[in-house]
Design a protein around this motif. Structure first.
Motif, PDB file in Angstrom:
ATOM      1  N   VAL A  53       0.841  -1.205   0.000  1.00 40.01           N
ATOM      2  CA  VAL A  53       0.000   0.000   0.000  1.00 40.01           C
ATOM      3  C   VAL A  53       0.873   1.250   0.000  1.00 40.01           C
ATOM      4  O   VAL A  53       0.613   2.196  -0.766  1.00 40.01           O
ATOM      5  CB  VAL A  53      -0.965  -0.008   1.203  1.00 40.01           C
ATOM      6  N   LEU A  54       1.913   1.287   0.817  1.00 39.32           N
ATOM      7  CA  LEU A  54       2.808   2.445   0.840  1.00 39.32           C
ATOM      8  C   LEU A  54       3.508   2.636  -0.502  1.00 39.32           C
ATOM      9  O   LEU A  54       3.656   3.760  -0.981  1.00 39.32           O
ATOM     10  CB  LEU A  54       3.825   2.306   1.969  1.00 39.32           C
ATOM     11  N   ALA A  55       3.934   1.541  -1.111  1.00 39.10           N
ATOM     12  CA  ALA A  55       4.581   1.632  -2.426  1.00 39.10           C
ATOM     13  C   ALA A  55       3.596   2.168  -3.460  1.00 39.10           C
ATOM     14  O   ALA A  55       3.954   3.026  -4.277  1.00 39.10           O
ATOM     15  CB  ALA A  55       5.118   0.270  -2.852  1.00 39.10           C
ATOM     16  N   ALA A  56       2.362   1.677  -3.432  1.00 37.53           N
ATOM     17  CA  ALA A  56       1.345   2.158  -4.373  1.00 37.53           C
ATOM     18  C   ALA A  56       1.091   3.646  -4.183  1.00 37.53           C
ATOM     19  O   ALA A  56       0.984   4.399  -5.154  1.00 37.53           O
ATOM     20  CB  ALA A  56       0.049   1.365  -4.206  1.00 37.53           C
ATOM     21  N   LEU A  57       1.007   4.077  -2.939  1.00 39.24           N
ATOM     22  CA  LEU A  57       0.794   5.495  -2.661  1.00 39.24           C
ATOM     23  C   LEU A  57       1.979   6.335  -3.136  1.00 39.24           C
ATOM     24  O   LEU A  57       1.796   7.412  -3.719  1.00 39.24           O
ATOM     25  CB  LEU A  57       0.546   5.716  -1.176  1.00 39.24           C
ATOM     26  N   ASN A  58       3.190   5.853  -2.898  1.00 36.09           N
ATOM     27  CA  ASN A  58       4.371   6.584  -3.369  1.00 36.09           C
ATOM     28  C   ASN A  58       4.384   6.696  -4.886  1.00 36.09           C
ATOM     29  O   ASN A  58       4.673   7.759  -5.441  1.00 36.09           O
ATOM     30  CB  ASN A  58       5.654   5.901  -2.887  1.00 36.09           C
ATOM     31  N   LEU A  59       4.071   5.609  -5.577  1.00 40.83           N
ATOM     32  CA  LEU A  59       4.046   5.636  -7.039  1.00 40.83           C
ATOM     33  C   LEU A  59       2.935   6.550  -7.552  1.00 40.83           C
ATOM     34  O   LEU A  59       3.132   7.303  -8.511  1.00 40.83           O
ATOM     35  CB  LEU A  59       3.891   4.218  -7.592  1.00 40.83           C
ATOM     36  N   ALA A  60       1.768   6.493  -6.923  1.00 31.66           N
ATOM     37  CA  ALA A  60       0.662   7.369  -7.319  1.00 31.66           C
ATOM     38  C   ALA A  60       1.031   8.835  -7.079  1.00 31.66           C
ATOM     39  O   ALA A  60       0.693   9.713  -7.881  1.00 31.66           O
ATOM     40  CB  ALA A  60      -0.605   6.999  -6.556  1.00 31.66           C
ATOM     41  N   PHE A  61       1.745   9.110  -5.983  1.00 34.00           N
ATOM     42  CA  PHE A  61       2.187  10.469  -5.690  1.00 34.00           C
ATOM     43  C   PHE A  61       3.153  10.962  -6.771  1.00 34.00           C
ATOM     44  O   PHE A  61       3.075  12.114  -7.208  1.00 34.00           O
ATOM     45  CB  PHE A  61       2.841  10.515  -4.310  1.00 34.00           C
TER      46      PHE A  61
END
Length: 127
Positions: A53-61
């Motif tokens: 989830v953190l990786a997905a959020l970082n990539l989306a950011f």
């Protein structure tokens, strides 16, 4: 459709990919694996689901940052040369025409979310 076995955070996943898009999938896998590895190696998070989830959020950011930069560049163009922007649709709307993202980026983001959902499996969906 072609199936490719990949490794993300030292775990194997069998992913389905349209013919001819294998390199794009492998590029996405590498980005996700790199993002997840950085989070894990930072030592603060150990649960695979939280790391994903953190990786997905970082990539989306990162995508949102690129989108903001693109919008700023378009705004700096003369009005006649700038393409008309549409308002974003409601959350979860799949239509690329309702997005401020270019179609290719919108498709890549959707594909990434779908792959993360597949990777999480029974752990739950991101969106």
């Amino acid at each position: 459709m072609k199936q490719i076995e990949v490794q993300i955070l030292q775990q194997s996943y069998l992913l389905t990919c349209p013919e001819g898009h294998e390199s794009r999938l492998l590029d996405a896998v590498e980005r996700v694996d790199t993002a997840m590895t950085r989070i894990r190696d930072a030592g603060k998070v150990r649960a695979r689901e939280r790391i994903a989830v953190l990786a997905a959020l970082n990539l989306a950011f990162e995508i949102a940052d690129r989108e903001a930069a693109d919008l700023a560049a378009r705004a700096a163009q003369p009005a006649a040369a700038a393409p008309a922007l549409q308002r974003p649709g409601p959350v979860g709307e799949a239509s690329p025409q309702a997005s401020l993202l270019p179609d290719a980026d919108h498709e890549r983001l959707q594909s990434l979310v779908q792959r993360l959902d597949q990777a999480l499996g029974d752990d739950g969906r991101l969106l």
